[in-house]
Design a protein around this motif. Structure first.
Motif, mmCIF file in Angstrom:
data_model
loop_
_atom_site.group_PDB
_atom_site.id
_atom_site.type_symbol
_atom_site.label_atom_id
_atom_site.label_comp_id
_atom_site.label_asym_id
_atom_site.label_seq_id
_atom_site.Cartn_x
_atom_site.Cartn_y
_atom_site.Cartn_z
ATOM 1 N N ALA B 154 -0.090 -8.481 0.020
ATOM 2 C CA ALA B 154 0.301 -8.824 1.376
ATOM 3 C C ALA B 154 -0.567 -8.150 2.418
ATOM 4 C CB ALA B 154 1.767 -8.436 1.594
ATOM 5 N N ILE B 155 -0.752 -8.845 3.507
ATOM 6 C CA ILE B 155 -1.320 -8.275 4.723
ATOM 7 C C ILE B 155 -0.138 -8.188 5.681
ATOM 8 C CG2 ILE B 155 -2.895 -8.685 6.650
ATOM 9 C CD1 ILE B 155 -4.672 -10.236 4.592
ATOM 10 N N ILE B 156 0.427 -6.982 5.823
ATOM 11 C CA ILE B 156 1.689 -6.865 6.562
ATOM 12 C C ILE B 156 1.587 -5.903 7.724
ATOM 13 C CG2 ILE B 156 3.470 -7.644 4.966
ATOM 14 C CD1 ILE B 156 3.557 -4.878 3.761
ATOM 15 N N ASN B 157 0.360 -5.590 8.128
ATOM 16 C CA ASN B 157 0.207 -4.813 9.353
ATOM 17 C C ASN B 157 -0.847 -5.505 10.210
ATOM 18 O OD1 ASN B 157 -1.392 -2.523 10.928
ATOM 19 N ND2 ASN B 157 0.734 -1.885 10.730
ATOM 20 N N GLY B 158 -0.372 -6.162 11.257
ATOM 21 C CA GLY B 158 -1.253 -6.967 12.100
ATOM 22 C C GLY B 158 -2.295 -6.131 12.829
ATOM 23 N N THR B 159 -1.920 -4.909 13.206
ATOM 24 C CA THR B 159 -2.838 -4.051 13.956
ATOM 25 C C THR B 159 -4.089 -3.755 13.136
ATOM 26 O OG1 THR B 159 -0.889 -3.032 14.945
ATOM 27 C CG2 THR B 159 -2.986 -1.885 15.241
ATOM 28 N N THR B 160 -3.881 -3.304 11.895
ATOM 29 C CA THR B 160 -5.040 -2.970 11.068
ATOM 30 C C THR B 160 -5.818 -4.227 10.684
ATOM 31 O OG1 THR B 160 -3.498 -2.883 9.218
ATOM 32 C CG2 THR B 160 -4.220 -0.789 10.134
ATOM 33 N N ASN B 161 -5.121 -5.350 10.531
ATOM 34 C CA ASN B 161 -5.864 -6.571 10.211
ATOM 35 C C ASN B 161 -6.728 -6.997 11.399
ATOM 36 O OD1 ASN B 161 -6.262 -8.432 7.955
ATOM 37 N ND2 ASN B 161 -5.590 -10.006 9.410
ATOM 38 N N TYR B 162 -6.191 -6.804 12.598
ATOM 39 C CA TYR B 162 -6.990 -7.069 13.790
ATOM 40 C C TYR B 162 -8.214 -6.154 13.821
ATOM 41 C CZ TYR B 162 -8.636 -7.257 18.545
ATOM 42 O OH TYR B 162 -9.457 -7.385 19.635
ATOM 43 N N ILE B 163 -7.999 -4.870 13.553
ATOM 44 C CA ILE B 163 -9.107 -3.896 13.576
ATOM 45 C C ILE B 163 -10.160 -4.266 12.528
ATOM 46 C CG2 ILE B 163 -9.682 -1.488 13.024
ATOM 47 C CD1 ILE B 163 -6.990 -0.690 14.344
ATOM 48 N N LEU B 164 -9.731 -4.635 11.331
ATOM 49 C CA LEU B 164 -10.692 -4.993 10.283
ATOM 50 C C LEU B 164 -11.446 -6.275 10.628
ATOM 51 C CD1 LEU B 164 -8.697 -4.078 7.052
ATOM 52 C CD2 LEU B 164 -10.737 -2.930 7.960
ATOM 53 N N THR B 165 -10.763 -7.195 11.315
ATOM 54 C CA THR B 165 -11.434 -8.421 11.731
ATOM 55 C C THR B 165 -12.549 -8.089 12.725
ATOM 56 O OG1 THR B 165 -9.381 -9.657 11.379
ATOM 57 C CG2 THR B 165 -11.070 -10.731 12.714
ATOM 58 N N ARG B 166 -12.250 -7.163 13.644
ATOM 59 C CA ARG B 166 -13.287 -6.718 14.596
ATOM 60 C C ARG B 166 -14.417 -5.993 13.867
ATOM 61 N NH1 ARG B 166 -12.762 -7.620 20.348
ATOM 62 N NH2 ARG B 166 -14.366 -6.027 20.325
ATOM 63 N N VAL B 194 -2.776 2.941 11.420
ATOM 64 C CA VAL B 194 -4.091 3.239 10.856
ATOM 65 C C VAL B 194 -3.989 3.982 9.533
ATOM 66 C CG1 VAL B 194 -6.195 4.575 11.268
ATOM 67 C CG2 VAL B 194 -5.272 3.118 13.074
ATOM 68 N N ASP B 195 -2.954 4.809 9.387
ATOM 69 C CA ASP B 195 -2.781 5.545 8.129
ATOM 70 C C ASP B 195 -1.883 4.804 7.138
ATOM 71 O OD1 ASP B 195 -4.442 7.553 9.048
ATOM 72 O OD2 ASP B 195 -2.797 8.604 10.045
ATOM 73 N N ALA B 196 -1.577 3.553 7.452
ATOM 74 C CA ALA B 196 -0.852 2.683 6.521
ATOM 75 C C ALA B 196 0.587 3.124 6.263
ATOM 76 C CB ALA B 196 -1.615 2.534 5.204
ATOM 77 N N VAL B 197 1.141 3.926 7.162
ATOM 78 C CA VAL B 197 2.537 4.344 7.021
ATOM 79 C C VAL B 197 3.451 3.130 7.182
ATOM 80 C CG1 VAL B 197 4.355 5.798 7.982
ATOM 81 C CG2 VAL B 197 1.966 6.626 7.931
ATOM 82 N N ASP B 198 3.164 2.346 8.209
ATOM 83 C CA ASP B 198 3.941 1.142 8.485
ATOM 84 C C ASP B 198 3.865 0.168 7.303
ATOM 85 O OD1 ASP B 198 5.138 -0.824 10.660
ATOM 86 O OD2 ASP B 198 3.452 -1.888 9.742
ATOM 87 N N ALA B 199 2.671 -0.045 6.785
ATOM 88 C CA ALA B 199 2.507 -0.989 5.668
ATOM 89 C C ALA B 199 3.238 -0.490 4.427
ATOM 90 C CB ALA B 199 1.023 -1.205 5.380
ATOM 91 N N ALA B 200 3.235 0.825 4.199
ATOM 92 C CA ALA B 200 3.939 1.368 3.026
ATOM 93 C C ALA B 200 5.449 1.186 3.166
ATOM 94 C CB ALA B 200 3.583 2.843 2.831
ATOM 95 N N ASP B 201 5.966 1.392 4.383
ATOM 96 C CA ASP B 201 7.389 1.132 4.630
ATOM 97 C C ASP B 201 7.735 -0.315 4.256
ATOM 98 O OD1 ASP B 201 7.951 3.664 5.550
ATOM 99 O OD2 ASP B 201 8.015 3.125 7.671
ATOM 100 N N LYS B 202 6.909 -1.222 4.768
ATOM 101 C CA LYS B 202 7.203 -2.643 4.528
ATOM 102 C C LYS B 202 7.046 -3.001 3.051
ATOM 103 C CE LYS B 202 5.823 -4.064 9.194
ATOM 104 N NZ LYS B 202 4.625 -4.431 9.998
#
Lengths: 432, 432
Positions: B154-166, B194-202
């Protein structure tokens, strides 16, 4: 816990997958349902065909499932309109809930069967009727229920998507179709798929759940793959589009547009990347924005996954002793918008005489219909002695585009209009 | 029909979207629920902030929602662990069903709150906690329930996906992050994203529903974006991969693998095309095969769409007088597999001395760890005076890859291991 006793009608590919799952994953299903699911009986045509299901659970008598006191839920997997419709009706009439994968019956008779079910305290579910193993009906009906849906675009016929994927690699329709038949994707008589009959049936089901519009599939404009040339796919790619058989519905000012036809989709759009026998449904809600569901649209196990999901829904409810849900109220019924008013960009391929003035005549026809010209490609004359002109227009009403097609065909410098293909989801002047 | 009376805790972006929908689309919601949904009261911090909701419906006292007799369902949208957890507990204790978008509370305390809810005859739902407006929890729990799920990516953190797209377009992490902050995608303190805390929660929430594994988010291996260089993304592209922050879970022989880290995904994989702030979840079931759900993972209206879906689920049940469902039995609890055993392909970028014999030393280290070498890229020395070697390995256990990294760093010819990035879903020797 009291077991939920299941009767299956039809042990073809899907029926066998469902039966196998009921026998082999008892624990998983019982935990999810809150009660054991028991395969009580299955109706087959030929008792002697070798099967994994014990012979004593098989019967050739439909009534031993639809009318039997020891069956709680009926799974209809016979396919086709009749006798499936009558059989579903018989089961519902006796208060038995029914799970079916039958898109034909649901698209033509869904509303009346749902009313019958509600009257009898039974439930009718059909997640497997559209999009095989992809959860679609439940998400549209429940998980996006707070949205006003604005648009739905779907690739819901795996056979034609496989054929178009082959044609994009250069195959002709005939070659691609023969390959699809060889792989078992297409029937010996492929017209249900190739003429978009199947896709129109499925779109009718989706349109009802997404827009609350009940429309007989025959009233949905439908155009299949016949006449498509791999050259059109190649030209389209030069313009930045992929060709898909699109089932489309959109909320417009004069009602709900609903149509199935080949359409060019921008290569960057997620639907453009749905290749092979895959299915996908892309919806836009006024709250959720664009959401896409994709996966395997056919196959025994994938379809069984959806049939079993429905079985679990019904069983969970029965295990809790809850009554069957009432018929969902979709509110004031919208109208089907006339095709003539649908606005799309359009792709034309013309075989023209290799002479001066062709361009002026062609563009004049478009101007008369107030159709803006977005791009032009011209190719030198080939073996046929005629040159080709490919046009891409800005968005215009279907009526104007159809008139333009007629008038172009009548021009003396035009040998033939070889193709007219609608463009969906363009970002400039498009209808998206 | 008896109205369902709703109390909202928190009127931030999502809370306001939910409140607006309750006020503005009464008919739509009432039809879907089978009863009117009434916004009874909302708890805010500041009564004087201008809002579309009438002042008399606002309060600053949480108890006027959680303990009030005229509230049937509580919508918790305060965010963060406390006081949200205590407040949800208080509402459930009084038998009120709760709908929340709070990934933190659900990932850390979901199981105990679900037990409490069941004990009190209430329901706890949290569709909005993962994937914003994309239906995920309900499809995983209900629509794919007959499957043994094999894998979830899953890609479940929009912020980091936006950053990686940039970053894929050449930006450094700092520049991309600043832009994400400017657009409101990232917080002033961006470490949760950025540290994937949010993604790990999800992921902890998804893993529970997909695999029946209850795991505290802190036990999930997690690596964020820090240290990533746009050059790695560019090199990866040369090998045919896109870089994504992937939340991954997989059924293995020694339990369920679960981890969140940057990973190279084959460009042809549908997850590789999820760009910007979008979210997507790709699951593989043993019956349904691969299924993907994608859409907007954040935003007031998209998240409200999921909150309202849960509200409708609860309201429909209450309107029919059905009891709250029991806690789902996921069966025997599997184990979390040790990270050291996870097998992946791996990408290494090394800064090396521009001298003979480098290659022999590097490949010897890999050979010692039984790691096969799939591809190599070597670049001439740049400004830093050192050359770069980029390696792509075949699949190997994490333990071997970590040892190799250490040993490579100790080689005299290696200035530094600049990057080690796991590769997921490769088609040759990969772990997929």
């Amino acid at each position: 816990m009291k077991p939920i006793r299941i009767g299956i009608l039809g042990l073809g590919t899907v029926g066998q997958s469902v039966a196998r799952a009921l026998l082999e994953r008892r624990d998983l299903l019982a935990r999810s349902a809150g009660a054991p699911l028991v395969l009580q009986r299955a109706v087959v045509r030929d008792l002697d065909k070798p099967r994994a299901i014990p012979r004593e659970q098989l019967t050739t008598e439909i009534a031993r499932v639809t009318e039997a006191d020891d069956i709680d839920v009926v799974v209809e997997l016979m396919g086709g309109l009749e006798p499936a419709r009558t059989v579903i009706e018989a089961a519902l009439s006796r208060g038995k809930s029914v799970v079916t994968a039958n898109k034909r019956v649901v698209s033509w008779h869904g509303p009346s069967l749902l009313s019958l079910a509600a009257k009898k305290g039974a439930e009718l579910r059909y997640e497997a009727a559209v999009g095989g193993g992809i959860p679609l009906i439940a998400p549209l009906l429940d998980d996006l229920a707070a949205n006003r849906l604005l648009e739905l675009r779907a690739i819901i016929n795996g056979t034609t998507n496989y054929i178009l994927t082959r044609m994009a690699a250069g195959d002709t329709l005939d070659v691609a179709l023969a390959e699809a038949q060889r792989l078992g994707y297409a029937e010996a008589d492929p017209s249900d798929d190739v003429d978009a009959v199947d896709a129109a049936d499925k779109l009718a089901i989706l349109v009802r759940h997404a827009f609350g519009l009940t429309v007989p599939p025959r009233e949905i404009f439908r155009q299949g793959l016949r006449g498509l040339d791999p050259r059109d796919i190649a030209y389209g790619r030069e313009f930045g589009y992929a060709l898909k058989l699109l089932a489309l519905a959109r909320r417009g000012t004069n009602g709900i547009e609903a149509r199935v036809h080949p359409a060019f989709v921008p290569i960057a759009h997620p639907l453009a990347r749905i290749d092979g026998a895959q299915n996908a449904v892309h919806v836009v809600g006024d709250l959720c924005g664009p959401v896409m569901f994709s996966g395997q649209g056919a196959g025994g196990d994938a379809t069984a996954s959806a049939v079993l999901a429905d079985l679990l829904h019904v069983s969970r409810r029965m295990a809790l002793g809850d009554p069957a849900p009432t018929v969902r109220d979709f509110g004031p019924e919208p109208k089907l918008a006339p095709l003539a008013e649908a606005r799309t960009r359009c792709y034309f391929r013309l075989a023209v005489e290799d002479q001066p003035g062709v361009f002026a005549q062609v563009t004049q026809v478009l101007a008369q219909q107030s159709i803006g010209l977005a791009s032009v490609l011209q190719r030198e004359p080939g073996k046929m002695g005629s040159a080709e002109v490919v046009l891409l227009t800005y968005a215009a009403p279907e009526a104007a585009l159809a008139s333009a097609e007629e008038q172009l065909a009548r021009l003396s410098c035009v040998r033939a209009v070889r193709a007219r293909i609608r463009v969906e989801g363009g970002d400039s002047g498009g209808a998206a």
